[in-house]
Design an enzyme around this catalytic site. Structure first.
Site, PDB file in Angstrom:
ATOM      1  N   ASP B  11       0.853  -1.192   0.000  1.00 43.42           N
ATOM      2  CA  ASP B  11       0.000   0.000   0.000  1.00 43.42           C
ATOM      3  C   ASP B  11       0.888   1.240   0.000  1.00 43.42           C
ATOM      4  O   ASP B  11       1.794   1.364   0.820  1.00 43.42           O
ATOM      5  CB  ASP B  11      -0.900   0.013   1.238  1.00 43.42           C
ATOM      6  CG  ASP B  11      -1.994  -1.044   1.148  1.00 43.42           C
ATOM      7  OD1 ASP B  11      -2.259  -1.522   0.031  1.00 43.42           O
ATOM      8  OD2 ASP B  11      -2.562  -1.394   2.203  1.00 43.42           O
ATOM      9  N   ASP B 130     -14.062  -6.053  -5.500  1.00 39.41           N
ATOM     10  CA  ASP B 130     -14.278  -6.216  -4.058  1.00 39.41           C
ATOM     11  C   ASP B 130     -15.642  -6.860  -3.889  1.00 39.41           C
ATOM     12  O   ASP B 130     -16.641  -6.344  -4.383  1.00 39.41           O
ATOM     13  CB  ASP B 130     -14.259  -4.854  -3.349  1.00 39.41           C
ATOM     14  CG  ASP B 130     -12.870  -4.229  -3.371  1.00 39.41           C
ATOM     15  OD1 ASP B 130     -11.880  -4.984  -3.448  1.00 39.41           O
ATOM     16  OD2 ASP B 130     -12.773  -2.988  -3.324  1.00 39.41           O
TER      17      ASP B 130
END
Lengths: 192, 250
Positions: B11, B130
Site C-alpha cells: 500500500d 471487491d
C-alpha cells in the site's frame, strides 16, 4: 550501442531498464541508420500481431529487420513476428524462423500467464541456465516447435520458448521480467 | 509446468509504503523500492502497488514512483488505486508498469476495460473486484468497499472477461483482515467459470490458507499484504512449505 526497436507494440521501457541494469548503453529508435549501426538489436513487443506487422511495414522496418547482420533478439510478440505467420489476425510475418504461430486451444486458462520452466535448453543464450529454471510468460499464441527451437516449454502443449537461427535469437518469455534467470539470458545475448 | 503465483501487495501513500514492517536489514521500511526489492529477493512472483492516496495532486508522485520501480525491479508489477481514465492508465503503463488494476472506474464505465485492453493488450488490464457475501449471494462493492453496486460478483467477473480484462483480482471483504483464510467458494466458482487467471485476495493468515486456495480453487495466484509486511510469514518460507505440499511453486 544496443538499439531497441521502437514501434507501436506495447512499451519498451522495461526492456530498456533491464539492459541498463546490466550495464549496457541503449537507445530506443525507429531510425533505420541507427538500427543498422547498432552492435545488437532488440525487437521487443507486447500487443497484437496484425497491427504490429502493419506498423512495421508502413515504416519499412520489416525489410530492415530481416536484413540485419548483427545479433537480433526478439522478445514475446517479437519472437512471433519473426515466424512465418500468426493466427492472430491471420498475419503474414517476417519469415525468419521456419515455423508458425497458433492460438492455444482453450482447454486451460488462456493467456499462459506466469512462471513456467524451460526444457531442453541449448545454445549461447542459455549458457549457465539449468532446465529447471522458471521464466515469466504472458501470451495467448505460441510458436510451434521447429528444428531451430533452443528451449521448449510445456503449457497445454509443448511450444518454442526460444528459437535461434543464424544471428536471430528470440524468446517467448520476457527475459526483462524473469528475475535473475532472465538477467543471465539477456546478459548472454548482450555479451555475444 | 505453470507455477502458482505468490503476490505481495504494497500500500502506497504519498509515494511511501504504509504499514511497512521493520526487516532488520531494511533501512527504511517506508521506502517502497527497498521493500519491493526485499520481496523480490525472497521470491515474490509478482508485485502489486496499491496507491491509497488517489488524489490528483499526488498522481505525479505515483508516476515518478512507478518509473523508479521499473528501473529497479526485474519481475512483473501491477499498479492500482484511483485509476479513473485512459490517461491515468496510460501514464502508469508508460512509466513501466506491466499491468494496471482498475476497480470503481470500471464499474462506473465498463468500456474503460476495453479501451485499455485495445491500447495495451488484455494482459495489461487487471479487473479488481471487491466482493461481499450477504443475503446468500456474493455482491460487488465499489469505492473501496463502501458502496454496493447491485451486481452479482459472478456476473461482473464474466462481463469483465468479455470486455477484455486479462485477469481478475478478487478480494473478499468478508475475509479481508480476518486472517481466517481466503474465500474459497467464490474464488472457486469464478476460477471455474472464467477462462482468464484469477488472483485470490483477502484473508491470508497462515501458510495453510495458501495451500487451501491452490488445492480447492483454480486460482492462479494469491495476494496478501499484512502477513508479509509484518513479517508473520516470509515469502521464502511460504514457498518452501507449498513446494513440500506438492503445490507447483517457482
Amino acid at each position: 550501442m544496443i538499439a531497441i526497436i521502437k514501434y507501436n507494440a506495447g512499451n519498451t521501457k522495461s526492456v530498456e531498464n533491464a539492459v541498463k541494469r546490466l550495464g549496457f548503453d541503449c537507445i530506443i529508435t525507429d531510425d533505420p541508420s541507427e538500427i543498422k549501426r547498432a552492435n545488437k538489436v532488440i525487437f521487443p513487443g507486447v500487443g497484437e500481431a496484425s497491427t504490429a506487422m502493419a506498423y512495421l511495414k508502413q515504416h519499412q522496418l520489416d525489410k530492415l529487420i530481416v536484413s540485419l547482420k548483427q545479433p537480433v533478439l526478439g522478445i514475446c510478440l517479437g519472437l512471433q513476428l519473426m515466424c512465418k505467420s500468426s493466427e492472430e489476425g491471420n498475419t503474414k510475418c517476417l519469415g525468419i524462423f521456419d515455423t508458425v504461430v497458433k492460438k492455444f486451444p482453450p482447454i486451460d486458462i488462456v493467456p499462459h500467464m506466469g512462471w513456467n520452466n524451460l526444457l531442453e535448453t541449448s545454445g549461447a543464450m542459455f549458457k549457465g541456465i539449468s532446465q529447471t529454471n522458471d521464466v515469466y510468460f504472458v501470451h495467448s499464441y505460441y510458436a510451434e516447435l521447429v528444428k531451430d527451437t533452443v528451449a521448449t516449454c510445456n503449457y497445454i502443449l509443448p511450444f518454442s520458448a526460444a528459437i535461434q537461427k543464424d544471428n536471430f535469437y528470440a524468446t517467448q518469455f520476457h527475459t526483462e521480467k524473469s528475475a535473475q534467470i532472465g538477467e543471465i539470458i539477456l546478459n548472454n545475448f548482450l555479451s555475444l | 509446468m505453470l507455477k502458482k503465483r505468490i503476490i505481495p501487495c504494497l500500500d502506497i501513500q504519498n509515494g511511501r509504503t504504509v504499514k511497512g514492517i521493520n526487516f532488520l536489514d531494511i533501512r527504511d521500511a517506508g521506502d517502497p523500492i527497498e521493500l519491493a526489492k526485499r520481496y523480490v529477493e525472497e521470491g515474490a512472483d509478482e508485485l502489486v502497488f496499491l496507491d491509497i492516496t488517489a488524489t490528483n495532486e499526488k498522481r505525479k508522485t505515483l508516476v515518478d514512483l512507478v518509473e523508479k520501480i521499473s528501473r529497479e525491479i526485474n519481475i512483473p508489477f501491477t499498479v492500482g488505486g484511483g485509476i479513473n481514465s485512459m490517461e491515468d492508465a496510460s501514464a502508469i503503463i508508460k512509466a513501466g508498469a506491466d499491468k494496471v488494476s482498475i476497480n470503481s472506474a470500471a464499474i462506473k464505465r465498463p468500456q474503460l476495460i476495453t479501451e485499455i485492453a485495445k491500447q495495451f493488450g488484455s494482459q495489461a488490464v487487471v479487473l479488481a473486484i471487491d466482493t461481499k457475501f450477504e443475503n446468500n449471494e456474493w455482491h460487488v462493492y465499489s469505492n473501496g468497499g463502501k458502496i454496493p453496486v447491485g451486481l452479482k460478483t459472478i456476473d461482473w467477473a464474466l462481463e469483465g472477461e468479455k470486455l477484455g480484462a486479462g485477469e481478475i483480482l478478487l478480494t473478499s471483504m468478508n475475509n479481508d483482515g480476518t486472517k481466517n483464510g481466503f474465500a474459497l467458494d467464490i474464488t472457486n466458482k469464478i476460477s471455474q467459470q472464467l477462462q482468464i487467471p484469477i488472483i485470490a485476495s483477502g484473508g491470508a493468515g497462515t501458510k495453510l490458507h495458501f495451500k487451501e486456495v491452490f488445492e480447492q480453487t483454480k486460482a492462479s495466484g494469491a495476494l496478501a499484504a499484512s502477513i508479509f509486511h509484518f513479517g508473520e510469514i516470509s515469502i521464502q518460507i511460504l514457498k518452501t512449505y507449498l513446494k513440500t505440499e506438492n503445490i507447483l511453486i517457482r
